[in-house]
Write a protein that holds these residues in place. Sequence first.
Motif, PDB file in Angstrom:
ATOM      1  N   ALA A  99       0.763  -1.254   0.159  1.00  0.00           N
ATOM      2  CA  ALA A  99      -0.040  -0.077  -0.090  1.00  0.00           C
ATOM      3  C   ALA A  99       0.867   1.177  -0.027  1.00  0.00           C
ATOM      4  O   ALA A  99       0.298   2.208  -0.459  1.00  0.00           O
ATOM      5  N   GLU A 100       2.100   1.198   0.623  1.00  0.00           N
ATOM      6  CA  GLU A 100       3.106   2.310   0.541  1.00  0.00           C
ATOM      7  C   GLU A 100       3.299   2.608  -0.782  1.00  0.00           C
ATOM      8  O   GLU A 100       4.074   3.704  -1.105  1.00  0.00           O
ATOM      9  N   LYS A 101       3.305   1.720  -1.840  1.00  0.00           N
ATOM     10  CA  LYS A 101       3.708   1.960  -3.154  1.00  0.00           C
ATOM     11  C   LYS A 101       2.880   2.418  -4.168  1.00  0.00           C
ATOM     12  O   LYS A 101       2.908   2.728  -5.187  1.00  0.00           O
ATOM     13  N   PHE A 102       1.676   2.925  -3.403  1.00  0.00           N
ATOM     14  CA  PHE A 102       0.496   3.508  -4.148  1.00  0.00           C
ATOM     15  C   PHE A 102       1.145   4.834  -4.858  1.00  0.00           C
ATOM     16  O   PHE A 102       1.747   5.677  -4.012  1.00  0.00           O
ATOM     17  N   PRO A 103       1.057   5.071  -6.242  1.00  0.00           N
ATOM     18  CA  PRO A 103       1.846   5.820  -6.822  1.00  0.00           C
ATOM     19  C   PRO A 103       1.207   7.214  -7.458  1.00  0.00           C
ATOM     20  O   PRO A 103       1.773   8.196  -7.961  1.00  0.00           O
ATOM     21  N   TRP A 104      -0.140   7.235  -7.017  1.00  0.00           N
ATOM     22  CA  TRP A 104      -0.897   8.442  -7.192  1.00  0.00           C
ATOM     23  C   TRP A 104      -1.405   9.453  -6.247  1.00  0.00           C
ATOM     24  O   TRP A 104      -1.423   9.056  -5.147  1.00  0.00           O
ATOM     25  N   TYR A 105      -1.618  10.659  -6.779  1.00  0.00           N
ATOM     26  CA  TYR A 105      -2.003  11.614  -5.731  1.00  0.00           C
ATOM     27  C   TYR A 105      -3.325  12.085  -6.340  1.00  0.00           C
ATOM     28  O   TYR A 105      -3.208  12.696  -7.565  1.00  0.00           O
ATOM     29  N   THR A 109       4.474  -0.006 -10.470  1.00  0.00           N
ATOM     30  CA  THR A 109       5.176   0.090  -9.238  1.00  0.00           C
ATOM     31  C   THR A 109       4.695  -0.501  -7.912  1.00  0.00           C
ATOM     32  O   THR A 109       5.382  -0.755  -6.955  1.00  0.00           O
ATOM     33  N   MET A 110       3.213  -0.699  -8.123  1.00  0.00           N
ATOM     34  CA  MET A 110       2.799  -1.156  -6.970  1.00  0.00           C
ATOM     35  C   MET A 110       3.169  -2.865  -6.611  1.00  0.00           C
ATOM     36  O   MET A 110       3.024  -3.255  -5.411  1.00  0.00           O
ATOM     37  N   PHE A 111       3.506  -3.570  -7.651  1.00  0.00           N
ATOM     38  CA  PHE A 111       4.107  -4.616  -7.802  1.00  0.00           C
ATOM     39  C   PHE A 111       5.618  -5.023  -7.498  1.00  0.00           C
ATOM     40  O   PHE A 111       6.006  -6.127  -7.786  1.00  0.00           O
ATOM     41  N   GLU A 112       6.221  -3.913  -7.483  1.00  0.00           N
ATOM     42  CA  GLU A 112       7.593  -3.951  -7.126  1.00  0.00           C
ATOM     43  C   GLU A 112       7.937  -4.958  -6.004  1.00  0.00           C
ATOM     44  O   GLU A 112       7.468  -4.755  -4.909  1.00  0.00           O
ATOM     45  N   GLY A 113       8.994  -5.855  -6.183  1.00  0.00           N
ATOM     46  CA  GLY A 113       9.058  -6.859  -5.050  1.00  0.00           C
ATOM     47  C   GLY A 113       8.540  -8.147  -5.035  1.00  0.00           C
ATOM     48  O   GLY A 113       8.560  -8.871  -4.237  1.00  0.00           O
ATOM     49  N   VAL A 114       7.236  -8.014  -5.929  1.00  0.00           N
ATOM     50  CA  VAL A 114       6.304  -9.156  -6.111  1.00  0.00           C
ATOM     51  C   VAL A 114       6.743 -10.049  -6.948  1.00  0.00           C
ATOM     52  O   VAL A 114       6.926  -9.859  -8.281  1.00  0.00           O
ATOM     53  N   THR A 115       6.695 -11.178  -6.762  1.00  0.00           N
ATOM     54  CA  THR A 115       7.211 -12.369  -7.883  1.00  0.00           C
ATOM     55  C   THR A 115       6.225 -12.526  -9.016  1.00  0.00           C
ATOM     56  O   THR A 115       4.981 -12.188  -8.626  1.00  0.00           O
ATOM     57  N   LYS A 116       6.620 -12.929 -10.148  1.00  0.00           N
ATOM     58  CA  LYS A 116       5.580 -13.064 -11.320  1.00  0.00           C
ATOM     59  C   LYS A 116       4.689 -13.848 -11.139  1.00  0.00           C
ATOM     60  O   LYS A 116       3.647 -13.511 -11.551  1.00  0.00           O
ATOM     61  N   GLU A 117       4.835 -14.711 -10.291  1.00  0.00           N
ATOM     62  CA  GLU A 117       3.754 -15.809 -10.267  1.00  0.00           C
ATOM     63  C   GLU A 117       2.582 -14.981  -9.127  1.00  0.00           C
ATOM     64  O   GLU A 117       1.397 -15.183  -9.568  1.00  0.00           O
TER      65      GLU A 117
END
Length: 258
Positions: free
Chosen positions: A161-167, A213-221
């Motif tokens: 949730a901290e990677k939410f990219p928008w304002y 960017t919200m999926f950074e660090g998340v595996t492809k699967e």
Amino acid sequence: MGKMQATNDHWNANLYDIKHAFISQYGNHLVELLAPQKGERILDLGCGTGDLANKLLKSECEIIGVDQSPNMIQQAKEKYPHIDFSVQDATNLSYQNEFDAVFSNAVLHWIKEPSAALHCIFHSLKQGGRFVAEFGGKGNVQTITNEIMRQFASLGMTEQAEKFPWYYPSIGEYSALMEETGFRVTFAQHIDRPTPLDGENGLRNWIEMFGGTMFEGVTKETREIIITKVEQHLKEHLYIDGQWVADYKRIRVIGVKE
């Protein structure tokens, strides 16, 4: 258009042009609001791959296009080599009293330091110059983003949730920031604009293009599982007459430098 704040360039300019051309197409209404005049010097802030800058040029204006994405700027230069495009950050512009207008379509919701951007825009304008913009407002794509966050939470991935990219500000919030900067707000509008997404994979393509960017660090699967569940859960609400429709809500503003 192109994202104006990033440490890495996640933008696929070709996919942007092929699958998300609606961004520039909807921007045609903003060009009408800008009402460019012959001989004006105009800054296209967040020009993306340059389509609207080229449209503005047809009004016999002098156009400068800037975007923080090198991928977008490279493609803009290849498409429209007759226009001056450069890579710049909306919160660190160096222009001073140079433009009759600053025009920005689908960009400012990417900027989480809105006051910094507004100060740069203000200083870029000549006295009496105008700032004309459209971007995501309060509630924009909320159905989509809420479901993505629900899926993260269901897997215990609350840190995403901290990677939410928008304002996405309210119209009152953004108008107040404009006034604090020194603008006289002459027009402000908050509208619903349901937006069709291209193809059977329209929602998936949108998430991958704009929400990556919200999926950074998340595996492809895991990413695949989450996006598939988002599609399944939202199909009843956002799949209308054979196509995906995103729940866009947009702010349009005009401010004059006094």
